[in-house]
Write an enzyme that holds these catalytic residues in place. Structure first.
Site, PDB file in Angstrom:
ATOM      1  N   HIS A 110      -0.568  10.882  -2.693  1.00  0.00           N
ATOM      2  CA  HIS A 110      -1.875  10.577  -2.113  1.00  0.00           C
ATOM      3  C   HIS A 110      -2.693  11.824  -1.835  1.00  0.00           C
ATOM      4  CE1 HIS A 110      -4.739   9.770   1.170  1.00  0.00           C
ATOM      5  NE2 HIS A 110      -4.898   8.599   0.582  1.00  0.00           N
ATOM      6  N   GLU A 149      -4.482   4.100  -8.260  1.00  0.00           N
ATOM      7  CA  GLU A 149      -5.740   4.678  -7.781  1.00  0.00           C
ATOM      8  C   GLU A 149      -5.821   6.130  -8.228  1.00  0.00           C
ATOM      9  OE1 GLU A 149      -8.202   5.985  -3.790  1.00  0.00           O
ATOM     10  OE2 GLU A 149      -6.509   4.608  -3.567  1.00  0.00           O
ATOM     11  N   GLU A 171       0.469  -0.701  -4.813  1.00  0.00           N
ATOM     12  CA  GLU A 171      -0.675   0.212  -4.878  1.00  0.00           C
ATOM     13  C   GLU A 171      -0.145   1.625  -4.714  1.00  0.00           C
ATOM     14  OE1 GLU A 171      -3.855   2.834  -3.428  1.00  0.00           O
ATOM     15  OE2 GLU A 171      -1.988   2.310  -2.419  1.00  0.00           O
ATOM     16  N   HIS A 204       0.828  -1.205   0.000  1.00  0.00           N
ATOM     17  CA  HIS A 204       0.000   0.000   0.000  1.00  0.00           C
ATOM     18  C   HIS A 204       0.865   1.260   0.000  1.00  0.00           C
ATOM     19  CE1 HIS A 204      -2.772   2.913   2.168  1.00  0.00           C
ATOM     20  NE2 HIS A 204      -3.444   2.593   1.081  1.00  0.00           N
ATOM     21  N   ARG A 205       0.837   1.987  -1.111  1.00  0.00           N
ATOM     22  CA  ARG A 205       1.722   3.142  -1.342  1.00  0.00           C
ATOM     23  C   ARG A 205       3.185   2.700  -1.311  1.00  0.00           C
ATOM     24  NH1 ARG A 205      -1.286   7.487   2.729  1.00  0.00           N
ATOM     25  NH2 ARG A 205      -3.376   6.675   2.362  1.00  0.00           N
ATOM     26  N   ASP A 230       0.664  -1.893   4.536  1.00  0.00           N
ATOM     27  CA  ASP A 230       1.728  -0.895   4.611  1.00  0.00           C
ATOM     28  C   ASP A 230       3.077  -1.552   4.877  1.00  0.00           C
ATOM     29  OD1 ASP A 230      -0.103   1.283   4.373  1.00  0.00           O
ATOM     30  OD2 ASP A 230      -0.552   1.118   6.517  1.00  0.00           O
ATOM     31  N   ASP A 246      -1.005   6.154  -5.827  1.00  0.00           N
ATOM     32  CA  ASP A 246      -2.035   7.160  -6.089  1.00  0.00           C
ATOM     33  C   ASP A 246      -1.581   8.127  -7.174  1.00  0.00           C
ATOM     34  OD1 ASP A 246      -3.704   6.438  -3.644  1.00  0.00           O
ATOM     35  OD2 ASP A 246      -1.781   6.936  -2.728  1.00  0.00           O
ATOM     36  N   LYS A 300      -6.739   9.692  -7.862  1.00  0.00           N
ATOM     37  CA  LYS A 300      -7.095  10.607  -6.775  1.00  0.00           C
ATOM     38  C   LYS A 300      -7.566  11.961  -7.290  1.00  0.00           C
ATOM     39  CE  LYS A 300      -6.314   8.429  -2.877  1.00  0.00           C
ATOM     40  NZ  LYS A 300      -7.397   8.234  -1.900  1.00  0.00           N
TER      41      LYS A 300
END
Length: 247
Positions: free
Chosen positions: A54, A113, A39, A12-13, A232, A41, A115
């Site tokens: 993000h 993703e 993943e 995640h990120r 994370d 943003d 944003k």
């Protein structure tokens, strides 16, 4: 105990517990720890270049202040996106989507993703152009909370894989599967239950759960046979190393 065979590991990120989020350093850390997907943003600079951040503002993860969308790419690339996390990350910058696509080639997939809210149609066009120019359609998964974003991507990119993000419920899922041709549902951990998983299986959807940072919860989700987990901290996938200090 190790994750069941086939469980897809998303960072995640990037490995955002171990390196500054949404940077190449965090992506490399995740890849080195066995994650198959990153993943991240996507937003647009003032000159309409997709970059990975993000927040709407740069304040939290750089030493600067202001909205990313009001800054040119040249201004964004001058920002320090790493030292807030640790001095050894001083050289880290906010990556462009192009840089991330180049880095990920032959390494892992990118879950992008969207944003961007103020310039969504332009963001979709700019992202689509880059995915096509990098020939990366088979190595990406695009996600959004907004069904309109997913329909926009489907119109631009008939072959790209799409995932709907859900944090409260999944009302409207079935018609969205039909209209957008969804490949996956990305539900927040708290709404995951056997009934939802059964529904997704009937619809032919993969289920990738976010964000899971506790080994005991990972074990429970494995028993439920979810398809993937976003974390994370990729150390969660090796239970015996969780909580230890690393040398």
């Amino acid at each position: 105990m190790t994750p069941r065979r086939g469980l897809i590991r998303f960072a995640h990120r990037g490995a955002s517990a171990l390196a500054p989020e949404n940077t190449i350093a965090a992506f490399q850390e995740a890849y080195d720890r066995g994650c198959e997907w990153i993943e991240t943003d996507v937003r647009l600079t003032a000159d309409q270049v997709p970059v990975l951040l993000h927040d709407e503002r740069v304040d939290r993860t750089t030493g600067a202040r202001g909205e990313l969308g009001a800054m040119s790419l040249r201004q964004v690339l001058r920002l320090d996106a790493g030292s807030w996390f640790g001095r050894k990350f001083l050289a880290e910058r906010i990556p462009t989507l192009d840089e991330a696509l180049e880095w990920s080639r032959g390494r892992c997939g990118l879950n992008l993703e969207l944003k961007e809210k103020k310039r969504r149609p332009e963001a979709i066009r700019q992202i689509a152009r880059r995915l096509e120019s990098h020939r990366a359609l088979d190595a990406v998964l695009i996600s959004s909370f907004a069904p309109g974003d997913l329909l926009g991507f489907r119109a631009c990119l008939p072959r790209v894989r799409l995932a709907w993000l859900a944090s409260r419920g999944t009302r409207g899922l079935k018609p969205l599967v039909r209209k957008a041709g969804l490949a996956a549902l990305h539900p927040k951990d708290r709404i995951v239950a056997p009934r939802l998983l059964n529904r997704c299986r009937r619809l032919g959807l993969a289920v990738h759960v976010w964000v899971v940072n506790r080994p005991e919860r990972l074990r429970a989700l494995e028993k439920m046979e979810v398809d993937g987990v976003m974390t994370d901290d990729p150390r969660i996938f090796s239970y015996e190393t969780m909580g230890r200090e690393e040398g």
